[in-house]
Design an enzyme around this catalytic site. Structure first.
Site, PDB file in Angstrom:
ATOM      1  N   ASP A 113      22.780  25.698  49.233  1.00 26.75           N
ATOM      2  CA  ASP A 113      23.860  24.332  49.011  1.00 26.75           C
ATOM      3  C   ASP A 113      24.741  24.242  50.333  1.00 26.75           C
ATOM      4  O   ASP A 113      25.701  23.741  49.844  1.00 26.75           O
ATOM      5  CB  ASP A 113      24.607  25.831  47.976  1.00 26.75           C
ATOM      6  CG  ASP A 113      23.624  24.948  46.699  1.00 26.75           C
ATOM      7  OD1 ASP A 113      23.500  24.860  46.577  1.00 26.75           O
ATOM      8  OD2 ASP A 113      24.473  26.860  46.058  1.00 26.75           O
ATOM      9  N   THR A 136      15.714  17.735  34.151  1.00 24.21           N
ATOM     10  CA  THR A 136      16.057  18.338  35.466  1.00 24.21           C
ATOM     11  C   THR A 136      17.489  17.763  36.559  1.00 24.21           C
ATOM     12  O   THR A 136      17.889  16.443  36.235  1.00 24.21           O
ATOM     13  CB  THR A 136      15.614  17.992  36.660  1.00 24.21           C
ATOM     14  OG1 THR A 136      15.346  18.287  38.288  1.00 24.21           O
ATOM     15  CG2 THR A 136      14.838  17.017  36.688  1.00 24.21           C
ATOM     16  N   SER A 168      18.056  17.645  40.048  1.00 23.69           N
ATOM     17  CA  SER A 168      17.964  16.992  40.942  1.00 23.69           C
ATOM     18  C   SER A 168      17.314  15.529  41.358  1.00 23.69           C
ATOM     19  O   SER A 168      16.036  15.514  41.225  1.00 23.69           O
ATOM     20  CB  SER A 168      16.585  17.758  41.974  1.00 23.69           C
ATOM     21  OG  SER A 168      16.574  17.585  43.215  1.00 23.69           O
ATOM     22  N   LEU A 169      17.952  14.373  42.360  1.00 22.39           N
ATOM     23  CA  LEU A 169      17.501  13.365  42.475  1.00 22.39           C
ATOM     24  C   LEU A 169      16.135  13.375  43.861  1.00 22.39           C
ATOM     25  O   LEU A 169      15.209  12.956  43.169  1.00 22.39           O
ATOM     26  CB  LEU A 169      18.160  12.656  43.238  1.00 22.39           C
ATOM     27  CG  LEU A 169      20.080  12.208  42.403  1.00 22.39           C
ATOM     28  CD1 LEU A 169      20.802  11.795  43.407  1.00 22.39           C
ATOM     29  CD2 LEU A 169      19.528  11.489  41.301  1.00 22.39           C
ATOM     30  N   ARG A 170      15.623  14.639  43.679  1.00 24.07           N
ATOM     31  CA  ARG A 170      14.664  14.647  44.584  1.00 24.07           C
ATOM     32  C   ARG A 170      13.681  15.244  44.143  1.00 24.07           C
ATOM     33  O   ARG A 170      12.342  14.446  44.224  1.00 24.07           O
ATOM     34  CB  ARG A 170      15.129  16.391  45.799  1.00 24.07           C
ATOM     35  CG  ARG A 170      13.728  16.599  46.922  1.00 24.07           C
ATOM     36  CD  ARG A 170      14.332  17.584  47.002  1.00 24.07           C
ATOM     37  NE  ARG A 170      14.658  18.768  46.754  1.00 24.07           N
ATOM     38  CZ  ARG A 170      13.664  19.806  45.458  1.00 24.07           C
ATOM     39  NH1 ARG A 170      12.629  19.265  45.261  1.00 24.07           N
ATOM     40  NH2 ARG A 170      14.251  20.634  45.150  1.00 24.07           N
ATOM     41  N   ARG A 171      14.195  16.299  42.891  1.00 24.38           N
ATOM     42  CA  ARG A 171      12.651  16.772  41.870  1.00 24.38           C
ATOM     43  C   ARG A 171      12.316  14.700  40.940  1.00 24.38           C
ATOM     44  O   ARG A 171      11.290  14.947  41.059  1.00 24.38           O
ATOM     45  CB  ARG A 171      13.311  17.960  40.839  1.00 24.38           C
ATOM     46  CG  ARG A 171      13.030  18.382  41.407  1.00 24.38           C
ATOM     47  CD  ARG A 171      13.369  19.865  40.804  1.00 24.38           C
ATOM     48  NE  ARG A 171      13.708  21.014  41.457  1.00 24.38           N
ATOM     49  CZ  ARG A 171      15.148  21.851  41.461  1.00 24.38           C
ATOM     50  NH1 ARG A 171      15.372  21.361  40.530  1.00 24.38           N
ATOM     51  NH2 ARG A 171      15.079  23.061  41.273  1.00 24.38           N
ATOM     52  N   ASN A 209      24.836  26.495  33.873  1.00 22.56           N
ATOM     53  CA  ASN A 209      23.938  27.091  34.647  1.00 22.56           C
ATOM     54  C   ASN A 209      22.247  27.612  34.250  1.00 22.56           C
ATOM     55  O   ASN A 209      22.048  27.124  32.760  1.00 22.56           O
ATOM     56  CB  ASN A 209      25.124  28.718  34.708  1.00 22.56           C
ATOM     57  CG  ASN A 209      24.752  29.038  33.727  1.00 22.56           C
ATOM     58  OD1 ASN A 209      24.245  29.057  32.113  1.00 22.56           O
ATOM     59  ND2 ASN A 209      25.948  30.084  33.032  1.00 22.56           N
ATOM     60  N   ARG A 242      21.112  26.200  30.168  1.00 21.11           N
ATOM     61  CA  ARG A 242      19.761  25.724  30.145  1.00 21.11           C
ATOM     62  C   ARG A 242      18.535  26.008  29.691  1.00 21.11           C
ATOM     63  O   ARG A 242      18.021  24.890  28.759  1.00 21.11           O
ATOM     64  CB  ARG A 242      19.202  25.245  31.645  1.00 21.11           C
ATOM     65  CG  ARG A 242      20.434  24.324  32.984  1.00 21.11           C
ATOM     66  CD  ARG A 242      19.918  24.645  33.834  1.00 21.11           C
ATOM     67  NE  ARG A 242      20.979  24.240  35.372  1.00 21.11           N
ATOM     68  CZ  ARG A 242      20.882  24.313  36.284  1.00 21.11           C
ATOM     69  NH1 ARG A 242      19.796  24.772  36.928  1.00 21.11           N
ATOM     70  NH2 ARG A 242      22.209  23.765  37.301  1.00 21.11           N
TER      71      ARG A 242
END
Length: 342
Positions: free
Chosen positions: A99, A145, A147-150, A169, A173
């Site tokens: 982060d 998710t 996350s764009l990466r995932r 959090n 989730r």
């Protein structure tokens, strides 16, 4: 949950040279667990000192209805902590290192990087889907998710699945995942966070690097302090884990060169074995259809000091990023710069 902070100045001396150090932390459950880990480790090393925690909310803790990639701010979880550090109301702050922006504010210093937890991603399935994996889930199963990466990597590997945002959090989730009427078949989270929250039993599958390269510095804790606070810099040195510091500095140099953040699908895998440091870097388009990858190894045997080894590690990150640019990542990043935040 967090101990109340002492009034400024943050570090106080008594006649016996006992000091009270104030540690800055986010208020989230995971952040506090991680800060307790740092506090307890320091308390064992320095029983003559006292360590208190000052917990505070950051922008990223307050904005709970949007995926981080859609906000576009790089210091979502760190800005308020760094303001407290600058104002000397805390002596140092604990971050999930992934982060922490790769360029620190003037006068700030990354005093320690602690030993890394497993940096990989994990699939957590709802109770109805236990025993399955990403490859065996039915077509159209919804995986959450933010996350764009995932998403970029998993879309390419598992085109039969659907991916959608899941925010808030980890406990929230997981509650959404377990809701019988909820939309999610599974969610993807960091192994490290689940382990630290004592929820490793929820992990259905740990994703390999072939499936999903992890985020820069994922699984590592970074402790930031004021560069000119020599007492704190010396104090934190005991927390440094040499191998983790080397790999994370290399990964942060990669991201700094690519000028990426949570709005860019950047993945990495780094290994240090003996005097050989290896990095696999990746930049992807959002749909996972354009993927640029590069791997490189650097030898450290001729480095005679920690400073030289760390310099070589950072040079590896810069070199891999440069090769990614040269192979077409620059075009992907330019396109993403015009498309994000969404």
């Amino acid at each position: 949950m967090a101990a109340a902070a002492a009034a400024a100045p943050a570090a106080a001396n008594d006649n016996n040279k006992k000091k009270t150090f104030v540690i800055g932390s986010r208020k989230s459950q995971l952040a506090l667990v991680q800060t307790y880990l740092v506090r307890d480790t320091l308390s064992k090393i320095y029983p003559e000192h006292e360590f208190k925690i000052e917990a505070m909310s950051t922008t990223g803790d307050i904005i709970l209805n949007q995926a981080l990639s859609k906000i576009g701010e790089k210091a979502l979880f760190t800005k308020e902590l760094e303001i407290a550090l600058e104002n000397k109301t805390v002596d140092f702050v604990v971050h999930s290192l992934k982060d922490l922006p790769t360029v620190l504010p003037p006068g700030m210093f990354l005093g320690a990087i602690m030993e890394r937890e497993n940096p990989n991603d994990a699939l957590v399935l709802n109770p109805r889907s236990q025993g399955l994996t990403l490859s065996t889930l039915p077509k159209g199963s919804v995986i959450g998710t933010s996350s764009l990466r995932r998403v970029a990597q998993l879309k390419r590997a598992y085109p039969h699945l659907m991916f959608t945002d899941v925010v808030n959090n980890r406990n929230t989730r997981l509650a959404k995942l377990d809701d019988p009427s909820g939309p999610y078949t599974g969610i993807v989270l960091a192994v490290a966070g689940l382990v630290r929250l004592d929820k490793a039993d929820r992990i259905s599958q740990i994703l390999s690097s072939q499936e999903s390269l992890h985020a820069v510095s994922q699984g590592a804790l970074g402790i930031e302090c004021r560069e000119n606070d020599k007492d704190v810099v010396e104090l934190l040195e005991a927390l440094n884990h040499s191998d983790t510091r080397m790999t994370c500095l290399s990964e942060r140099a990669l991201m700094r060169t690519l000028e990426g953040g949570c709005t860019v699908p950047i993945g990495v895998n780094t290994k240090l074995e003996s005097d050989s440091l290896w990095m696999h870097g990746l930049v992807s388009s959002l749909d996972g259809q354009q993927v640029i990858e590069y791997q490189e190894t650097i030898q450290l045997k001729d480095a005679t000091s920690r400073e030289e080894r760390e310099k070589l590690a950072e040079e590896l990150g810069v070199s891999v990023a440069t090769k990614l640019f040269n192979h077409g990542a620059d075009k992907i990043l330019k396109e993403l710069a015009h498309r994000t935040p969404l």
